[in-house]
Design a protein around this motif. Structure first.
Motif, PDB file in Angstrom:
ATOM      1  N   LEU A 155      81.226 -24.296  59.427  1.00  0.00           N
ATOM      2  CA  LEU A 155      80.753 -23.681  58.181  1.00  0.00           C
ATOM      3  C   LEU A 155      79.879 -22.470  58.485  1.00  0.00           C
ATOM      4  O   LEU A 155      79.396 -22.309  59.599  1.00  0.00           O
ATOM      5  CB  LEU A 155      79.982 -24.715  57.361  1.00  0.00           C
ATOM      6  CG  LEU A 155      80.761 -25.963  56.952  1.00  0.00           C
ATOM      7  CD1 LEU A 155      79.866 -26.914  56.169  1.00  0.00           C
ATOM      8  CD2 LEU A 155      81.999 -25.604  56.147  1.00  0.00           C
ATOM      9  N   VAL A 198      78.421 -29.765  53.593  1.00  0.00           N
ATOM     10  CA  VAL A 198      77.730 -30.944  54.100  1.00  0.00           C
ATOM     11  C   VAL A 198      76.438 -31.126  53.320  1.00  0.00           C
ATOM     12  O   VAL A 198      75.638 -30.191  53.200  1.00  0.00           O
ATOM     13  CB  VAL A 198      77.442 -30.831  55.613  1.00  0.00           C
ATOM     14  CG1 VAL A 198      76.621 -32.013  56.103  1.00  0.00           C
ATOM     15  CG2 VAL A 198      78.760 -30.748  56.395  1.00  0.00           C
ATOM     16  N   TRP A 234      84.706 -27.131  51.420  1.00  0.00           N
ATOM     17  CA  TRP A 234      84.032 -28.111  52.256  1.00  0.00           C
ATOM     18  C   TRP A 234      82.566 -27.757  52.401  1.00  0.00           C
ATOM     19  O   TRP A 234      82.225 -26.581  52.584  1.00  0.00           O
ATOM     20  CB  TRP A 234      84.653 -28.143  53.650  1.00  0.00           C
ATOM     21  CG  TRP A 234      86.039 -28.697  53.696  1.00  0.00           C
ATOM     22  CD1 TRP A 234      87.197 -28.025  53.426  1.00  0.00           C
ATOM     23  CD2 TRP A 234      86.418 -30.032  54.029  1.00  0.00           C
ATOM     24  NE1 TRP A 234      88.268 -28.866  53.589  1.00  0.00           N
ATOM     25  CE2 TRP A 234      87.815 -30.102  53.959  1.00  0.00           C
ATOM     26  CE3 TRP A 234      85.705 -31.167  54.399  1.00  0.00           C
ATOM     27  CZ2 TRP A 234      88.518 -31.263  54.232  1.00  0.00           C
ATOM     28  CZ3 TRP A 234      86.416 -32.326  54.676  1.00  0.00           C
ATOM     29  CH2 TRP A 234      87.794 -32.380  54.587  1.00  0.00           C
ATOM     30  N   ASP A 286      84.111 -38.312  58.167  1.00  0.00           N
ATOM     31  CA  ASP A 286      84.178 -37.006  58.808  1.00  0.00           C
ATOM     32  C   ASP A 286      82.954 -36.820  59.701  1.00  0.00           C
ATOM     33  O   ASP A 286      81.861 -37.303  59.382  1.00  0.00           O
ATOM     34  CB  ASP A 286      84.213 -35.912  57.735  1.00  0.00           C
ATOM     35  CG  ASP A 286      84.519 -34.548  58.307  1.00  0.00           C
ATOM     36  OD1 ASP A 286      85.626 -34.371  58.850  1.00  0.00           O
ATOM     37  OD2 ASP A 286      83.655 -33.663  58.191  1.00  0.00           O
ATOM     38  N   ASP A 287      83.106 -36.115  60.796  1.00  0.00           N
ATOM     39  CA  ASP A 287      81.991 -35.807  61.691  1.00  0.00           C
ATOM     40  C   ASP A 287      81.224 -34.626  61.086  1.00  0.00           C
ATOM     41  O   ASP A 287      81.627 -33.470  61.240  1.00  0.00           O
ATOM     42  CB  ASP A 287      82.518 -35.472  63.082  1.00  0.00           C
ATOM     43  CG  ASP A 287      81.423 -35.167  64.083  1.00  0.00           C
ATOM     44  OD1 ASP A 287      80.265 -34.905  63.686  1.00  0.00           O
ATOM     45  OD2 ASP A 287      81.741 -35.164  65.292  1.00  0.00           O
ATOM     46  N   ALA A 288      80.137 -34.915  60.384  1.00  0.00           N
ATOM     47  CA  ALA A 288      79.383 -33.890  59.659  1.00  0.00           C
ATOM     48  C   ALA A 288      78.802 -32.840  60.610  1.00  0.00           C
ATOM     49  O   ALA A 288      78.741 -31.657  60.259  1.00  0.00           O
ATOM     50  CB  ALA A 288      78.275 -34.531  58.823  1.00  0.00           C
ATOM     51  N   SER A 300      74.198 -23.671  57.447  1.00  0.00           N
ATOM     52  CA  SER A 300      74.257 -24.783  58.390  1.00  0.00           C
ATOM     53  C   SER A 300      72.950 -24.989  59.136  1.00  0.00           C
ATOM     54  O   SER A 300      72.576 -26.118  59.427  1.00  0.00           O
ATOM     55  CB  SER A 300      75.396 -24.566  59.390  1.00  0.00           C
ATOM     56  OG  SER A 300      76.633 -24.542  58.718  1.00  0.00           O
ATOM     57  N   ARG A 339      84.205 -32.853  50.261  1.00  0.00           N
ATOM     58  CA  ARG A 339      85.366 -31.989  50.081  1.00  0.00           C
ATOM     59  C   ARG A 339      85.638 -31.891  48.586  1.00  0.00           C
ATOM     60  O   ARG A 339      85.654 -32.905  47.880  1.00  0.00           O
ATOM     61  CB  ARG A 339      86.588 -32.589  50.777  1.00  0.00           C
ATOM     62  CG  ARG A 339      87.836 -31.717  50.680  1.00  0.00           C
ATOM     63  CD  ARG A 339      89.081 -32.425  51.185  1.00  0.00           C
ATOM     64  NE  ARG A 339      89.594 -33.311  50.146  1.00  0.00           N
ATOM     65  CZ  ARG A 339      89.811 -34.625  50.302  1.00  0.00           C
ATOM     66  NH1 ARG A 339      89.547 -35.231  51.448  1.00  0.00           N
ATOM     67  NH2 ARG A 339      90.281 -35.339  49.312  1.00  0.00           N
ATOM     68  N   GLY A 390      79.114 -23.441  52.101  1.00  0.00           N
ATOM     69  CA  GLY A 390      80.279 -24.194  52.534  1.00  0.00           C
ATOM     70  C   GLY A 390      81.388 -23.227  52.876  1.00  0.00           C
ATOM     71  O   GLY A 390      81.160 -22.030  53.065  1.00  0.00           O
ATOM     72  N   THR A 406      79.653 -35.272  54.698  1.00  0.00           N
ATOM     73  CA  THR A 406      80.633 -34.243  54.356  1.00  0.00           C
ATOM     74  C   THR A 406      81.173 -34.488  52.952  1.00  0.00           C
ATOM     75  O   THR A 406      81.426 -35.629  52.553  1.00  0.00           O
ATOM     76  CB  THR A 406      81.796 -34.253  55.367  1.00  0.00           C
ATOM     77  OG1 THR A 406      81.279 -34.014  56.680  1.00  0.00           O
ATOM     78  CG2 THR A 406      82.845 -33.212  55.036  1.00  0.00           C
ATOM     79  N   ARG A 425      81.618 -30.601  61.463  1.00  0.00           N
ATOM     80  CA  ARG A 425      81.943 -29.834  60.256  1.00  0.00           C
ATOM     81  C   ARG A 425      80.953 -28.674  60.092  1.00  0.00           C
ATOM     82  O   ARG A 425      81.342 -27.551  59.757  1.00  0.00           O
ATOM     83  CB  ARG A 425      81.907 -30.741  59.029  1.00  0.00           C
ATOM     84  CG  ARG A 425      82.231 -30.069  57.723  1.00  0.00           C
ATOM     85  CD  ARG A 425      83.670 -29.671  57.564  1.00  0.00           C
ATOM     86  NE  ARG A 425      84.541 -30.804  57.741  1.00  0.00           N
ATOM     87  CZ  ARG A 425      85.876 -30.698  57.817  1.00  0.00           C
ATOM     88  NH1 ARG A 425      86.456 -29.532  57.715  1.00  0.00           N
ATOM     89  NH2 ARG A 425      86.620 -31.765  57.994  1.00  0.00           N
ATOM     90  N   LEU A 426      79.673 -28.937  60.322  1.00  0.00           N
ATOM     91  CA  LEU A 426      78.665 -27.877  60.202  1.00  0.00           C
ATOM     92  C   LEU A 426      78.954 -26.709  61.142  1.00  0.00           C
ATOM     93  O   LEU A 426      78.685 -25.554  60.798  1.00  0.00           O
ATOM     94  CB  LEU A 426      77.266 -28.426  60.492  1.00  0.00           C
ATOM     95  CG  LEU A 426      76.578 -29.150  59.350  1.00  0.00           C
ATOM     96  CD1 LEU A 426      75.254 -29.745  59.833  1.00  0.00           C
ATOM     97  CD2 LEU A 426      76.346 -28.228  58.168  1.00  0.00           C
TER      98      LEU A 426
END
Length: 130
Positions: free
Chosen positions: A104, A57, A55, A95-97, A109, A123, A47, A121, A100-101
């Motif tokens: 990261l 996923v 953060w 959240d748009d995983a 990822s 947090r 993360g 996701t 987000r990836l």
């Protein structure tokens, strides 16, 4: 019901990868409290620390054991660079995983993107070192 991919990935992670990775003193670990046992459960993961938040996923979303543990008790610890930090975990389903990836570290990822079937996701708001 878990998919074949989830079953194989879970077996590999639980029996091979996670025991090895836990031994690395600088591996990032998420420590939850087992919802049934009450015992600490440590999961290696990847993360990113952003300010006072960590953060990551979850590749299997609500079916991940550590996510189930978070739902039962959101108080967690995260080991970052060998130092433990207490915090409170929050599931962030809006959240748009996938996006987000992309933010990261790529090493983790790739595995989450490849084997993940239900991205979610998470947090963790960190309190400090413990």
């Amino acid at each position: 019901m878990p998919t074949t991919s989830e079953t194989i990935t879970n077996f590999f992670q639980k029996r091979i990868a996670n025991p090895l990775m836990r031994r690395n003193p600088f591996q990032t670990l998420l420590e939850t409290t087992g919802r049934k046992s009450g015992e600490p459960r440590r999961t290696p993961l990847g993360g990113k620390l952003v300010g006072n938040q960590f953060w990551f996923v979850s590749e299997f979303g609500e079916r991940s054991q550590y996510v189930r543990n978070i739902n039962a008790d959101p108080h967690v610890r995260v080991r970052l660079r060998g130092k433990w930090h207490a915090g409170t975990a929050h599931l962030v389903p809006d959240d748009d995983a996938q996006a987000r990836l992309r933010e990261l570290p790529q090493f983790n990822s790739v595995g989450v993107r490849t084997f993940g079937t239900n991205l979610l996701t998470v947090r963790v708001d960190l309190d400090g070192a413990s």
